[in-house]
Motif scaffolding. Structure first.
Motif, mmCIF file in Angstrom:
data_model
loop_
_atom_site.group_PDB
_atom_site.id
_atom_site.type_symbol
_atom_site.label_atom_id
_atom_site.label_comp_id
_atom_site.label_asym_id
_atom_site.label_seq_id
_atom_site.Cartn_x
_atom_site.Cartn_y
_atom_site.Cartn_z
ATOM 1 N N ILE A 198 4.736 -0.362 -5.475
ATOM 2 C CA ILE A 198 5.391 0.459 -6.499
ATOM 3 C C ILE A 198 6.794 0.840 -6.046
ATOM 4 O O ILE A 198 7.761 0.727 -6.811
ATOM 5 N N LEU B 240 1.098 1.653 -3.116
ATOM 6 C CA LEU B 240 2.259 2.550 -3.143
ATOM 7 C C LEU B 240 3.517 1.834 -2.647
ATOM 8 O O LEU B 240 4.607 2.054 -3.172
ATOM 9 N N THR C 299 2.115 8.773 2.688
ATOM 10 C CA THR C 299 2.446 7.353 2.523
ATOM 11 C C THR C 299 3.530 7.163 1.474
ATOM 12 O O THR C 299 4.470 6.375 1.679
ATOM 13 N N ALA C 300 3.428 7.856 0.353
ATOM 14 C CA ALA C 300 4.436 7.733 -0.700
ATOM 15 C C ALA C 300 5.808 8.158 -0.188
ATOM 16 O O ALA C 300 6.814 7.467 -0.432
ATOM 17 N N GLY D 250 3.685 0.765 3.994
ATOM 18 C CA GLY D 250 2.732 1.622 3.284
ATOM 19 C C GLY D 250 1.323 1.488 3.824
ATOM 20 O O GLY D 250 0.620 2.483 4.021
ATOM 21 N N LEU E 120 -2.170 9.874 0.936
ATOM 22 C CA LEU E 120 -1.389 9.200 -0.098
ATOM 23 C C LEU E 120 -0.011 9.820 -0.293
ATOM 24 O O LEU E 120 0.972 9.101 -0.520
#
Length: 100
Positions: A16, A13, A67-68, A36, A64
């Motif tokens: 990204i 992540l 975290t994003a 992340g 997740l």
């Protein structure tokens, strides 16, 4: 083993976010993926201590998503702060008021 997988998910992540957001030239290559990884691991451990089962879906989803959000916020804040400091430093150099 699941902690390793969620940490890897945090790194992915972060990668990204690093390449999808516009501030990649304002911080190091590993900064956002490292954030992340750290956030994913800490959130996972906290949720495990809170009693969520490691084989359930909620612990994965919460870890997740948090975290994003964290990597996007970190990338934006680091990029914005670095841009401001770069502009201040440039003005100092142009005017000759250079502080050591």
């Amino acid at each position: 083993m699941e902690l390793l997988f969620i940490t890897l998910g945090g790194v992915i992540l972060g990668l990204i976010a690093r390449y999808a957001l516009p501030n990649r030239d304002r911080h190091g290559v590993v900064v956002v993926p490292a954030i992340g990884a750290a956030v994913a691991a800490v959130v996972w451990v906290v949720l495990t201590w809170a009693g969520l089962p490691w084989d359930g879906g909620w612990i994965w989803a919460i870890s997740l998503v948090v975290t994003a959000v964290a990597v996007v916020v970190a990338d934006v804040l680091i990029g914005r702060r670095r841009k401001e400091r770069d502009e201040v430093r440039l003005q100092q150099l142009l005017t000759g008021r250079v502080a050591a």
